[in-house]
Design a protein around this motif. Structure first.
Motif, PDB file in Angstrom:
ATOM      1  N   THR A  51       0.825  -1.219   0.000  1.00  0.00           N
ATOM      2  CA  THR A  51       0.000   0.000   0.000  1.00  0.00           C
ATOM      3  C   THR A  51       0.851   1.257   0.000  1.00  0.00           C
ATOM      4  O   THR A  51       0.426   2.283  -0.544  1.00  0.00           O
ATOM      5  N   VAL A  61       0.219   3.958  -3.684  1.00  0.00           N
ATOM      6  CA  VAL A  61      -0.803   4.947  -3.319  1.00  0.00           C
ATOM      7  C   VAL A  61      -1.416   5.519  -4.592  1.00  0.00           C
ATOM      8  O   VAL A  61      -0.718   5.878  -5.543  1.00  0.00           O
ATOM      9  N   GLY A  62      -2.748   5.568  -4.624  1.00  0.00           N
ATOM     10  CA  GLY A  62      -3.456   6.086  -5.787  1.00  0.00           C
ATOM     11  C   GLY A  62      -3.898   5.026  -6.767  1.00  0.00           C
ATOM     12  O   GLY A  62      -4.640   5.330  -7.713  1.00  0.00           O
ATOM     13  N   VAL A  69      -9.515   2.286  -4.102  1.00  0.00           N
ATOM     14  CA  VAL A  69      -8.256   2.977  -4.393  1.00  0.00           C
ATOM     15  C   VAL A  69      -7.486   3.163  -3.092  1.00  0.00           C
ATOM     16  O   VAL A  69      -8.056   3.506  -2.054  1.00  0.00           O
ATOM     17  N   ILE A  70      -6.180   2.891  -3.141  1.00  0.00           N
ATOM     18  CA  ILE A  70      -5.327   3.056  -1.952  1.00  0.00           C
ATOM     19  C   ILE A  70      -5.120   4.553  -1.735  1.00  0.00           C
ATOM     20  O   ILE A  70      -4.413   5.213  -2.511  1.00  0.00           O
ATOM     21  N   ARG A  71      -5.751   5.103  -0.712  1.00  0.00           N
ATOM     22  CA  ARG A  71      -5.648   6.542  -0.447  1.00  0.00           C
ATOM     23  C   ARG A  71      -4.377   6.891   0.308  1.00  0.00           C
ATOM     24  O   ARG A  71      -3.796   7.961   0.111  1.00  0.00           O
ATOM     25  N   SER A  72      -3.931   5.975   1.171  1.00  0.00           N
ATOM     26  CA  SER A  72      -2.731   6.218   1.983  1.00  0.00           C
ATOM     27  C   SER A  72      -2.185   4.868   2.424  1.00  0.00           C
ATOM     28  O   SER A  72      -2.889   3.860   2.382  1.00  0.00           O
TER      29      SER A  72
END
Length: 529
Positions: free
Chosen positions: A290, A294-295, A311-314
């Protein structure tokens, strides 16, 4: 000697009293037993005799491990191992890694690189069962071709993986079904690639099959980018809503590293979801993936279907996460149970299914009772008619013998089946057979002119060896039936084995004790047989 110390007499009486207390809950309603168990200390055994499928009805499922899915999983794992080996050896792959039915094909144009790859990939072929079991063959057949190197799973390797898959499936199914609250379910192997499931008391097999039928193989994969090689991408269907999505074949994190999964509720929407937690290794892998992506969308895949692709935000570095997918409460709860229990190593297919109604089970119980009553009555009448007061002693010992069998089954948690009842009826005759041996020996000694006490003592002493020999041979037969049999055969073997053990105790110890007490009280001049 016909002498018994007071402590021996007290021990025998205490054993009988304990057996009565152990068997008593089996004649009480289940609710009363649960209420009583809550009040008593935990070390006091309070168990009911477990009735088998043929006595209380239930579901019967025979499932087969899908050899094709086992082979496919091994091929996919082999592909990843080959890719990693070539990457570590810095060998360029000109034509990629092609997946075949039972192996992979690595295409390498440069002959020098091809020979180097052959030496490197030979190390992936290991002895089946480990280095100490080298005589069982090897896992892979590695050969060089005109355009690359082909690695093929051997027949012995596939058979070994299927065998391990059956054992793992039994463990996983035990955890799953127990989590559903189903008790006393029998799950055992039948043949090289089949699993037998018997759920007494369950008439609805739909929920059971739904729980069993899902492999629950959880994977986290990245959604593919337009520039990814075609052979590194596959299209998977969405679990809900239809449609499909392209994801990378490479599994970034899998469910093997999960240590817990619980049904919960999303804090923003209030909808049911599943919260999961990884172990240290899984948490580190999840955090690394992750952090580096990111994104990008991260697909959550369960049994080859994409649940969601958020979607991997952080970076997620705490080792925990959520699975959302418009679940109902029951769906989220079932998914949490599946993930906690672990993934099945292969798909299980139902090849036989049937249910036994409780009415048929009650008919079996009634028939078993009638057989036991008739058999016991005939034995009691015969023993009294033939041996008089000594026959009464044998009948009392027989009653204790049956009591000890049921108490032992309750303590051990053994399942009582219809063949088990047949085994108990069979041991009724075996139990008095030991008394017959003793009494006939006493008669012979009396006819030789011995005194009463001398004939009694000699009868017990000289018949003892014969009793032990006959019972040991029968016990060995019961042990073989238990070890190599299954289902009904095992039920018969359990009751037969317990009956043999208790018959030795009752026929030799208890009968001798009662005759000793009778002799010291009445001091007879002649034997009543």
């Amino acid at each position: 000697m016909l002498r018994f110390a007071t402590w021996k007499l007290a021990s025998v009486l205490a054993l009988v009293a304990a057996a009565v207390l152990v068997i008593l809950p089996s004649f009480m309603p289940a609710q009363a037993v649960d209420a009583l168990a809550a009040r008593l200390p935990s070390f006091i055994p309070l168990r009911q005799i477990v009735l088998g499928l043929d006595l209380q009805g239930g579901a019967y499922l025979l499932m087969e491990v899908d050899t094709a899915s086992v082979t496919k999983s091994q091929v996919e794992a082999l592909r990843d191992d080959v890719r990693q080996k070539l990457r570590d050896g810095k060998i360029a792959i000109s034509g990629g890694i092609a997946v075949e039915q039972r192996g992979v094909m690595v295409r390498i144009a440069d002959p020098a690189e091809r020979a180097k790859a052959l030496d490197l990939l030979q190390s992936l072929s290991q002895p089946i069962g480990g280095p100490l079991a080298a005589g069982n063959g090897r896992t892979l057949d590695v050969k060089q071709t005109d355009d690359g190197v082909r690695l093929t799973l051997t027949d012995a390797a596939i058979a070994d993986k299927v065998r391990h898959a059956v054992g793992q499936s039994i463990e996983v199914l035990n955890r799953r079904i127990n989590a559903m609250g189903t008790k006393e379910t029998v799950i055992q192997q039948q043949g090289p690639n089949r699993v037998l499931i018997e759920a007494p008391g369950s008439q609805d097999t739909t929920a059971l099959k739904n729980m069993i039928g899902q492999t629950a193989k959880l994977e986290f994969r990245l959604v593919s980018d337009p520039g990814d090689p075609p052979n590194e991408v596959e299209t998977l269907p969405m679990q809900k809503g239809g449609g499909s999505i392209q994801v990378q074949r490479r599994v970034m994190v899998d469910g093997e590293d999960l240590v817990d999964a619980q049904q919960s509720f999303d804090q923003q929407t209030g909808e049911p979801d599943v919260t999961f937690r990884f172990n240290l290794r899984g948490g580190q892998k999840f955090g690394q993936v992750t952090s580096e992506n990111v994104g990008r969308p991260f697909a959550i895949v369960l049994d080859g279907k994409v649940i969601s692709a958020p979607v991997i935000r952080s970076p997620i570095t705490g080792g925990t996460g959520q699975i959302t997918g418009n679940f109902t409460l029951d769906e989220a709860s079932s998914l949490a149970i599946l993930l906690r229990a672990g993934a099945l190593p292969a798909k299980l297919t139902v090849i036989e299914e049937r249910t036994v109604g409780p009415g048929l089970g009650q008919d079996s119980i009634d028939a078993g009772k009638r057989a036991a009553y008739v058999g016991a009555t005939l034995v009691v009448i015969y023993m009294i008619a033939t041996y008089g007061v000594f026959g009464v002693f044998a009948d009392l010992a027989l009653a204790v013998h049956i009591l000890l069998i049921f108490a032992s089954m309750a303590l051990l948690g053994a399942t009582l089946t219809l063949p088990g009842i047949a085994g108990i009826v069979f041991t009724i005759g075996m139990a008095v057979d030991s008394n017959v041996l003793i009494y006939e020996r006493i008669r012979e000694e009396a006819h030789l002119g011995r005194s009463v006490i001398s004939a009694l003592d000699a009868g017990f002493r000289r018949a003892f060896a014969t009793i032990i020999d006959s019972n040991v041979t029968m016990f060995v037969a019961a042990l073989i039936l238990y070890l190599f049999g299954s289902g009904a055969v095992r039920g018969f073997a359990v009751s037969l084995g317990l009956g043999i053990l208790t018959s030795v105790i009752t026929a030799v110890t208890m009968t001798r004790m009662m005759i000793a007490l009778w002799y010291h009280r009445s001091r007879p001049k002649t034997l009543p047989i």
